[in-house]
Write an enzyme that holds these catalytic residues in place. Structure first.
Site, short mmCIF file in Angstrom:
data_model
loop_
_atom_site.label_atom_id
_atom_site.label_comp_id
_atom_site.label_asym_id
_atom_site.label_seq_id
_atom_site.Cartn_x
_atom_site.Cartn_y
_atom_site.Cartn_z
N ARG A 79 -4.81 5.25 -8.00
CA ARG A 79 -4.59 6.67 -8.45
C ARG A 79 -4.18 6.93 -9.79
O ARG A 79 -5.01 7.84 -10.24
CB ARG A 79 -3.38 6.91 -7.40
CG ARG A 79 -3.76 7.13 -5.96
CD ARG A 79 -2.19 7.22 -5.22
NE ARG A 79 -2.44 7.03 -3.92
CZ ARG A 79 -3.05 7.74 -2.68
NH1 ARG A 79 -3.56 9.17 -3.16
NH2 ARG A 79 -3.17 7.40 -1.49
N LEU A 134 0.79 -1.01 -0.12
CA LEU A 134 -0.10 0.09 -0.15
C LEU A 134 0.93 1.26 -0.08
O LEU A 134 1.93 1.12 0.62
CB LEU A 134 -1.01 0.06 1.30
CG LEU A 134 -2.26 -1.06 1.45
CD1 LEU A 134 -2.66 -1.01 2.94
CD2 LEU A 134 -3.25 -0.67 0.12
N ASP A 135 0.65 2.47 -1.05
CA ASP A 135 1.77 3.10 -0.79
C ASP A 135 1.82 4.16 0.31
O ASP A 135 0.61 3.89 1.19
CB ASP A 135 1.29 4.02 -2.00
CG ASP A 135 -0.10 4.78 -2.30
OD1 ASP A 135 -0.11 5.57 -1.22
OD2 ASP A 135 -0.77 4.88 -3.30
N TYR A 136 2.62 4.82 0.37
CA TYR A 136 2.79 5.87 1.52
C TYR A 136 1.76 6.62 2.16
O TYR A 136 1.36 6.71 3.30
CB TYR A 136 3.93 6.84 1.18
CG TYR A 136 4.68 7.69 2.47
CD1 TYR A 136 5.27 7.05 3.55
CD2 TYR A 136 4.66 8.96 2.41
CE1 TYR A 136 5.74 7.78 4.52
CE2 TYR A 136 5.31 9.56 3.68
CZ TYR A 136 5.77 9.04 4.58
OH TYR A 136 6.24 9.81 5.44
N SER A 163 -1.55 5.75 1.58
CA SER A 163 -2.64 4.86 1.68
C SER A 163 -2.74 4.33 2.99
O SER A 163 -1.78 3.85 3.66
CB SER A 163 -2.68 3.94 0.44
OG SER A 163 -2.71 4.30 -0.60
#
Length: 245
Positions: free
Chosen positions: A191, A100-102, A104
């Site tokens: 995104r 999961l990105d930074y 999220s």
């Protein structure tokens, strides 16, 4: 039989790359014999020693954490940012199942089981993930249909069909609230899907991964997966489908 570096990595004392370095440096013995061959395969019951100490096969552990924003999905970070591993009290070297990105948050599995990880994230298995999303802008009916059928990302890749459920449209603030269920996990996929129409994602939270949800887990909290949950996740991957809600 398994390759020597894999056996060492499974013990939890080193990554596979570090295990290869230890082998080449002559620091590994099998049944008392120094082994420097990276392709060497270990038979069941053989004694493996690293720096003179016998290794044992590491217990496989499985966790789910409700990841907070601003945490990196990595064992360590070169920029000294907080990592998800620091949130879980575990004696073993565990790592995230996918990412999961930074910015999220949400459901993230963590384990030390490489085979399980591959089952969960390999594109062929199509395990469904559901996200709660807020964007700047109002999604139109046409755009929703396009997204559900698949859109072309900035790298030319077409996304697989997905499902979108609008939960609210705030016309005054020009925001759309919705849930999206996808069956793949490309880098920053949601995104980038929204960027196709010029929308910025202001909130991205994964609420479900296969059968695992964020129910009863506050942000930053975690728990061990129950054996039947691990078994069901494996079954879902192998069947290439998820249970119907």
């Amino acid at each position: 039989m398994e390759r020597l570096q894999k056996v060492i990595a499974q013990s939890g004392i080193a990554s596979r790359r570090k295990a290869e370095e230890l082998i080449v440096q002559g620091k590994v013995k099998v049944d008392g014999e120094c082994i420097t061959e990276l392709g060497y395969k270990v038979r069941k019951g053989q004694l493996v020693e690293v720096n003179g100490k016998a290794i044992e096969k590491e217990e496989k552990v499985y966790f789910v954490i409700n990841k907070p924003k601003k945490y990196i999905c990595s064992a360590q970070d070169e920029h000294d940012r907080d990592t998800v591993g620091s949130l879980i009290d575990c004696p073993y070297r565990i790592y995230p199942v996918g990412r999961l990105d930074y910015e999220s948050s949400g459901v993230l599995l963590m384990t030390n089981d490489g085979e399980f990880t591959n089952l969960m994230i390999h594109p062929r298995y199509h395990i469904k993930k559901t996200y709660r999303v807020i964007i700047k802008g109002i999604l139109t009916t046409t755009q929703i249909k396009q997204l559900e059928q698949g859109v072309r990302l900035d790298d030319g890749i077409m996304t697989l069909p997905c499902k979108i459920k609008i939960t609210n449209k705030d016309m005054k603030k020009e925001q759309t609230f919705f849930e999206i269920t996808i069956s793949e996990g490309r880098n920053r996929q949601i995104r980038r899907m929204m960027e196709t129409f010029g929308y910025e994602v202001t909130l991205l939270h994964r609420k479900k991964f296969g059968i695992i949800t964020d129910a009863n887990l506050n942000i930053g909290e975690y728990r061990r997966l129950k054996p039947f949950e691990v078994k069901q996740l494996r079954a879902l991957a192998l069947e290439g489908k998820v249970l119907v809600d």
